[in-house]
Every structure is written in C-alpha cells, then in structure tokens.
Motif scaffolding. Structure first.
Motif, PDB file in Angstrom:
ATOM      1  N   VAL A  31      40.772   7.050  23.383  1.00 46.56           N
ATOM      2  CA  VAL A  31      39.942   7.277  24.571  1.00 46.56           C
ATOM      3  C   VAL A  31      39.901   5.996  25.403  1.00 46.56           C
ATOM      4  N   ILE A  32      39.727   6.189  26.706  1.00 44.32           N
ATOM      5  CA  ILE A  32      39.504   5.071  27.619  1.00 44.32           C
ATOM      6  C   ILE A  32      38.029   4.692  27.537  1.00 44.32           C
ATOM      7  N   VAL A  33      37.730   3.415  27.393  1.00 44.53           N
ATOM      8  CA  VAL A  33      36.341   2.953  27.341  1.00 44.53           C
ATOM      9  C   VAL A  33      35.788   2.938  28.772  1.00 44.53           C
ATOM     10  N   PRO A  34      34.721   3.719  29.048  1.00 47.90           N
ATOM     11  CA  PRO A  34      34.166   3.746  30.405  1.00 47.90           C
ATOM     12  C   PRO A  34      33.649   2.368  30.840  1.00 47.90           C
ATOM     13  N   LYS A  35      33.877   2.052  32.111  1.00 42.30           N
ATOM     14  CA  LYS A  35      33.396   0.811  32.737  1.00 42.30           C
ATOM     15  C   LYS A  35      33.996  -0.452  32.114  1.00 42.30           C
ATOM     16  N   GLU A  36      34.974  -0.301  31.265  1.00 44.55           N
ATOM     17  CA  GLU A  36      35.661  -1.443  30.663  1.00 44.55           C
ATOM     18  C   GLU A  36      37.159  -1.200  30.773  1.00 44.55           C
ATOM     19  N   GLU A  37      37.921  -2.268  30.772  1.00 47.01           N
ATOM     20  CA  GLU A  37      39.366  -2.106  30.694  1.00 47.01           C
ATOM     21  C   GLU A  37      39.728  -2.165  29.220  1.00 47.01           C
ATOM     22  N   GLY A  38      39.474  -1.048  28.538  1.00 45.50           N
ATOM     23  CA  GLY A  38      39.675  -1.004  27.103  1.00 45.50           C
ATOM     24  C   GLY A  38      40.020   0.389  26.624  1.00 45.50           C
ATOM     25  N   VAL A  39      40.559   0.447  25.400  1.00 44.96           N
ATOM     26  CA  VAL A  39      40.975   1.701  24.779  1.00 44.96           C
ATOM     27  C   VAL A  39      40.565   1.662  23.311  1.00 44.96           C
ATOM     28  N   ILE A  40      40.060   2.795  22.791  1.00 46.74           N
ATOM     29  CA  ILE A  40      39.781   2.937  21.360  1.00 46.74           C
ATOM     30  C   ILE A  40      40.803   3.917  20.803  1.00 46.74           C
ATOM     31  N   SER A  41      41.465   3.554  19.701  1.00 50.81           N
ATOM     32  CA  SER A  41      42.488   4.428  19.137  1.00 50.81           C
ATOM     33  C   SER A  41      42.311   4.578  17.636  1.00 50.81           C
ATOM     34  N   VAL A  42      42.686   5.752  17.111  1.00 51.45           N
ATOM     35  CA  VAL A  42      42.744   5.985  15.658  1.00 51.45           C
ATOM     36  C   VAL A  42      44.143   6.500  15.343  1.00 51.45           C
ATOM     37  N   HIS A 371      48.257  13.682  22.499  1.00 49.55           N
ATOM     38  CA  HIS A 371      46.835  13.666  22.863  1.00 49.55           C
ATOM     39  C   HIS A 371      46.667  13.043  24.242  1.00 49.55           C
ATOM     40  N   VAL A 372      45.636  13.502  24.995  1.00 49.06           N
ATOM     41  CA  VAL A 372      45.312  12.895  26.291  1.00 49.06           C
ATOM     42  C   VAL A 372      43.802  12.700  26.415  1.00 49.06           C
ATOM     43  N   HIS A 373      43.419  11.751  27.264  1.00 43.83           N
ATOM     44  CA  HIS A 373      42.013  11.575  27.635  1.00 43.83           C
ATOM     45  C   HIS A 373      41.978  11.192  29.107  1.00 43.83           C
ATOM     46  N   PHE A 374      41.115  11.872  29.882  1.00 40.82           N
ATOM     47  CA  PHE A 374      41.029  11.632  31.321  1.00 40.82           C
ATOM     48  C   PHE A 374      39.695  10.988  31.659  1.00 40.82           C
ATOM     49  N   ASP A 375      39.741   9.860  32.355  1.00 40.51           N
ATOM     50  CA  ASP A 375      38.551   9.167  32.847  1.00 40.51           C
ATOM     51  C   ASP A 375      38.388   9.531  34.324  1.00 40.51           C
ATOM     52  N   ALA A 376      37.485  10.478  34.595  1.00 40.50           N
ATOM     53  CA  ALA A 376      37.354  11.023  35.949  1.00 40.50           C
ATOM     54  C   ALA A 376      36.839   9.991  36.945  1.00 40.50           C
ATOM     55  N   THR A 377      36.018   9.028  36.492  1.00 42.69           N
ATOM     56  CA  THR A 377      35.434   8.051  37.427  1.00 42.69           C
ATOM     57  C   THR A 377      36.507   7.166  38.054  1.00 42.69           C
TER      58      THR A 377
END
Length: 400
Positions: A31-42, A371-377
């Motif tokens: 997932v993209i970490v909201p309000k940060e330039e970061g990613v969490i992955s498993v 897998h995908v994750h969309f950060d709408a903001t």
C-alpha cells in the motif's frame, strides 16, 4: 520553403514514478502510505518492509521485519497506523507503526484460520478484523479483545473480500465464481444471497459505497459491475483484458474503474456513461436470420436436404446465428466489449460510429500484476508483480 511540421497528438498514459526493488520473492500486497512518500509491503519471503523515499530519490526500507511464515496479505489503517498481516500458517499478526514509520510494535496475534490467510479487512468503525482463508472459512474477530466473533464456510477458497460499513454487508468472491453476501451482527451472520456471472473463479472484488455497486474481476478475463443498490439484478459485463483480471480499484471522484491483469495490462474504464446489459444468448435449432438448420437438427436437415451449420451468437442482440449471417465484427463499448466481437449482419449495420467510441483506455505496466493499490488524493497507483518489483505510477493523465 520548408514544409510545416505538424505536432503529433500527445498520448495520455500513466507516468512511471518509481521502481521499488529488493524483495527476494513475490510481493503479495503493498500500500501507498498516505501523506508520506512511502510504501508498506508484505512478501512471500516472510518480510514486512516499510519503504521511505530518501534524499537520493530512492526508496529504502526504514523497517525490515521477518515474520515466522510467508506473508500472504495485509490491511493497513492510516488513522491508527494499525497493520494487520495474514500469514501462510493461518495466523493474523497485528502491529502499530510509529508516527515516523521507523518502528513497528507487536499488538496481538489471532489464530484465525487452519491454513493460509487469503484476505484481511480491518474495520475501524466496528473494531472488527474480517478475514478469509484457504480453509474455506470467513471469520471475524474483535480487534480490541481478540475474541472470535463468528464464521461462515464458503463454497470454495475466497479470493475477494469487501465490506459495507453502513449496512454491515460483507461480499465474498471465491474460486468457484460465486459471490456471497452476508449480513454481519456482533456475534452472528445471515446469508443474504449468492450470485454467479463469471465462467471462471472470482479473483478480485471492489465496492463503491456511494453508487452501491460491486465490481468483480475473474480468471475468465472479464469484469462484472453488479448494481446492488438498484435491487434490479443489473449486471454489466466489461471485456478489456487478454488474461485473468488480478486486481480492481475504483476512483469515486471521477467514477473510473481501474482493472489490472496478469498480462500487465492496466485498463481505466469510464463508468460515468449509460452502459447496457449484454443480452442472454437465445436457444434455437436453426439460424434465427436465414433459418438454416444447425448441425444437431437432423429432422430439418433431412427435410430440407441441407447440411447442418455451426451455431454462433450475436453479442449485441443475443440471437443464435450461422457463420454466414454473422461474418462481421465490431466493438460495442457501451456493452463492455472494447475489443471487436461477433455480431450479426443487421446489428453491424445498426451500430453507429458514436456507439463504437471507446469508453476505456489501455496501458502496459510491463510486469505481470498480482496486486494494486490506488491513492485517490494524489492519483498514484501502486502495482506489484510476479517480477518481485513494486512500481509507482502517476495516474493523473488518465484518471481525471
């Protein structure tokens, strides 16, 4: 005198922002970490990683944590920074991430399933953790006490899970192609309905709580839009992939659906158009255009002294027709057919150029997406692939 050079029209397409590499096995979810330039992955390599963008412009792990079993799925709640991780051994492990995303603190473990956890959802409003597993069980737990609240056995292994907070309805898609809707209470659940529309297993679900529409993706290469809120049983089929649909995401503010396939295709569908249901295929013993018998209609073949023909179907009207009466091909985007399909000759003549105008755009991620994750903001899309690479895309040129 030099000829005037006409500028080429610009092709709008996603912009690749970053490649995040380093996992030893497939990244099953990120997932993209909201309000940060970061990613969490498993990952299947048992690692949980939090990648933060450094001054060099590259993403490097600020957290590198090894779990006791391969990580199959995850759910992250940005408000509480609660990270729920599903493992191959059936356990769900919960952590709280620090504000600077440099530390993760263990909270609790749930022995939720007898085998691999396939999907997790953390519902903050109800303090529930919903999950499905390869043991064909749907379960939900209290995130505060860790207590098991209830369960339901599905007809096959579940591969899609969505939840509507307002009505407490849970949507479960499984590998048999069935979608099950359950109504959850604090300690019990009620079966609302089940329905099928795919010829292959359901691979992904996406719920739009505003329009009250459920999208399902499948190994049969199609996406179906189910109008749950309309209560009319409307199902709109979308055909735009050449391989199984692996992931779905919906941009509510623009009413666009993003579907990603095993072949690396990213399709952006305009759902703000009046779409039409595909017709039921009609049964007939002879062509419904020229009355020529089909090859199993022995009586008419004998009476007319004619050789039986192979049966086809027009994708626009649904009539059973022979090859001669359906020699034409056409796209029918408003029916979800972005590629050319078989239509009878009369329907081909009736389809206007306006009706052939595309309602989707097609893009190549250049890796087989899992897998995908969309950060709408920000309009960013994360894709993770079988090549063990995470890609971050700026989708604003095409999702707007």
């Amino acid at each position: 005198m030099a000829a005037e050079i006409q500028p080429k029209p610009l092709t709008r397409k996603p912009i690749l922002l970053q490649r995040v590499e380093g996992s030893q096995e497939v990244v099953n979810m990120a997932v993209i970490v909201p309000k940060e330039e970061g990613v969490i992955s498993v990952s299947e390599d048992r690692t949980v990683r939090v990648w933060l963008k450094r001054d060099s412009g590259q993403y490097w792990p600020s957290i590198y944590h090894v779990m006791p079993s391969p990580c199959s799925c995850m759910s992250f709640n940005p408000e509480t920074r609660r990270l729920s991780i599903g493992l191959d051994n059936g356990t769900i492990s919960e952590f709280i991430l620090s504000e600077d995303y440099n530390k993760m603190t263990p909270v609790k473990n749930y022995q939720a399933h007898q085998s691999r956890v396939t999907m997790i959802l953390f519902v903050l409003e109800l303090e529930w953790v919903l999950s499905t597993g390869q043991d064909k069980q749907f379960a939900w737990h209290c995130s505060e006490s860790g207590q098991h609240l209830g369960g339901y056995r599905t007809s096959a292994v579940a591969s899609g899970l969505q939840f509507d907070v307002e009505t407490r309805h849970v949507f479960i898609g499984d590998q048999s192609g069935q979608v099950t809707i359950l109504k959850l209470e604090q300690e019990n659940c009620t079966l609302v309905t089940t329905f099928r529309g795919h010829t292959g297993g359901v691979t992904a679900l996406c719920w739009d709580p505003v329009q009250r529409v459920l999208f399902s993706g499948s190994s049969d290469h199609s996406v179906i839009m189910w109008d749950i809120g309309g209560r009319k049983g409307t199902a709109i089929e979308l055909q735009g992939h050449n391989d199984k649909v692996q992931a779905l995401s919906y941009a509510q503010h623009t009413r666009q659906l993003i579907s990603c396939g095993g072949d690396g295709g990213i399709v952006v569908w305009n759902m703000d158009v009046e779409r039409q249901e595909t017709p039921e295929w009609l049964d007939s013993d002879s062509c419904q255009k020229c009355d020529q018998p089909f090859f199993w209609n022995f009586k008419q073949m004998w009476d007319s002294k004619k050789i039986g023909l192979r049966q086809h179907h027009c994708r626009k009207c649904g009539k059973a027709v022979c090859g001669k009466c359906s020699s034409k091909r056409s796209s029918i985007p408003l029916m979800g057919f972005e590629f050319e399909v078989r239509v009878c000759d009369s329907c081909h003549e009736s389809i206007t150029d306006e009706e052939r105008a595309p309602t989707a755009t097609f893009h190549d991620s250049k890796h087989n997406i899992v897998h995908v994750h969309f950060d709408a903001t920000r309009g960013w899309l994360l894709t993770s692939g079988t090549d063990k690479v995470i890609k971050l895309w700026d989708m604003t040129p095409v999702v707007s």
